[in-house]
Enzyme design. Structure first.
Site, PDB file in Angstrom:
ATOM      1  N   SER A 149       0.627  -1.143  -0.098  1.00 45.66           N
ATOM      2  CA  SER A 149      -0.114  -0.041   0.033  1.00 45.66           C
ATOM      3  C   SER A 149       0.866   1.202   0.079  1.00 45.66           C
ATOM      4  CB  SER A 149      -0.859  -0.125   1.425  1.00 45.66           C
ATOM      5  OG  SER A 149      -1.529   1.253   1.612  1.00 45.66           O
ATOM      6  N   LYS A 197       1.671  -3.505   6.604  1.00 44.71           N
ATOM      7  CA  LYS A 197       2.419  -3.360   5.291  1.00 44.71           C
ATOM      8  C   LYS A 197       3.953  -2.939   5.333  1.00 44.71           C
ATOM      9  CE  LYS A 197      -1.327  -4.446   3.122  1.00 44.71           C
ATOM     10  NZ  LYS A 197      -1.776  -5.874   2.543  1.00 44.71           N
ATOM     11  N   TYR A 207      -2.450  -0.972  10.708  1.00 42.33           N
ATOM     12  CA  TYR A 207      -2.556  -1.574   9.389  1.00 42.33           C
ATOM     13  C   TYR A 207      -1.529  -1.006   8.445  1.00 42.33           C
ATOM     14  CZ  TYR A 207      -3.766  -1.583   4.449  1.00 42.33           C
ATOM     15  OH  TYR A 207      -4.024  -1.657   3.192  1.00 42.33           O
TER      16      TYR A 207
END
Length: 337
Positions: free
Chosen positions: A124, A153, A149
């Site tokens: 991302s 990544k 989150y």
């Protein structure tokens, strides 16, 4: 030789499965249906005329992951399966670290046992945070994550890079997405967010259809042309095609090193108000929205420098904002009919 797509019934996963099947790949999907529906299999089959092999289990079960790799000859993995709601990750960090990192480790361990593997990671643009320079290149510094989150990544990329460093026969590509949206042009598959959408465009289409009363625009006093935040919105089918290109690059041995990173975006930023105008144009209706206070953690602007993906990967986003928006609106109307 089969291609494993984890989370293959999810939004981006299902569109990628379609593109793989269309290119003649033999696909196995693993999904625990926590954020997807078994009906997506029917949508995939309606588009391609093929039904991928489907295994329903939770990849957090290490024993089942081991059994799966014992059962199938897996020639490549495209790894989507992960929790992805930023707000939820702040409230439930351990869930996100277990699901997004534990599963990644289990899959890499199985590829390591095989002695080789081709691995595509769903990453991302959140890894860049508020980048110092626009557009964002792959060399831009990775900033401290704004959420668990985002951190999964960053750490996920580090895990893959470190594993590739000691396993020269393991080849991996991390694809850093900007803002995917839309639906397949057949309108047989699309985005089905659970509960209140976390992303702008599903919230817009749900407001347009009457499911949501009003869209909140978080701030119009940013240092941008119209005062609203800017993002790089990429059509999901274009994004899916990039995964096939990346996988083919590894299978053909064209990778420059055994760990590579590519940005996936359009290279163009669109403001929140521009996205709203696009929806109003394709739907022929006015959207009910209201400007409210800024939301903490929102970066001002983020859009990709796509030079590397265009020139090295041989991939380019094709759909315009309006073209992709029309598919999102057609999908919304279909699922609410």
């Amino acid at each position: 030789m089969k291609i494993l797509v984890t989370g293959g019934l999810g939004f981006i996963g299902s569109h990628t499965v379609v593109e793989l099947l269309n290119e003649g790949f033999d696909v196995v999907v693993v999904d625990n249906l926590s954020n997807s529906s078994i009906d997506v299999l029917d949508g995939i089959e309606a588009i391609t005329g093929k039904r991928p092999i489907f295994e329903e289990f939770d990849l957090r079960d290490k024993l089942k992951v081991q059994e799966f790799f014992g059962k199938y000859d897996i020639g490549g993995v495209i790894h989507f399966a992960a929790s992805k709601a930023v707000g939820e990750s702040v409230e439930k960090p351990l869930l996100y670290y277990e699901n997004n990192l534990g599963v990644l480790v289990y899959i890499l361990q199985e590829l390591e046992k095989k002695g080789e593997g081709n691995f595509i990671f769903s990453s991302s643009c959140t890894v860049y945070g508020q980048a110092d320079v626009m557009p964002i290149t792959e060399d831009a510094p990775v900033k401290p994550a704004e959420s668990p989150y985002g951190n999964t990544k960053q750490i996920g990329e580090e895990i893959i890079r470190d594993t590739c460093r000691v396993n020269p026969d393991l080849k991996a590509i991390a694809l850093r997405y900007f803002n995917p949206f839309g639906a397949h042009p057949s309108i047989n598959i699309g985005e089905l967010p659970l509960g209140i959408p976390q992303n702008l465009i599903p919230f817009i289409t749900q407001t347009g259809i009457g499911l949501r009363e009003r869209l909140s625009v978080f701030g119009d006093d940013y240092p941008t042309e119209d005062g609203t935040c800017i993002r790089d919105y990429i059509y999901v089918v274009d994004l899916a095609k990039a995964h096939v290109k990346a996988l083919q690059r590894l299978l053909d041995g064209k990778n420059a090193s055994n760990y590579e990173v590519f940005n996936l975006g359009t290279g163009k930023g669109s403001s929140v108000l521009e996205v709203i105008r696009s929806f109003e144009k394709v739907s022929g209706q006015k959207l009910n929205y209201k400007v409210v206070d800024r939301r903490p953690g929102d970066v001002i602007q983020a859009y990709a420098d796509t030079t590397k993906a265009n020139q090295v990967l041989g991939w380019k986003a094709k759909a315009t904002l309006d073209e992709a928006m029309k598919t999102a609106w057609d999908w919304e109307k279909k699922v609410r009919s």
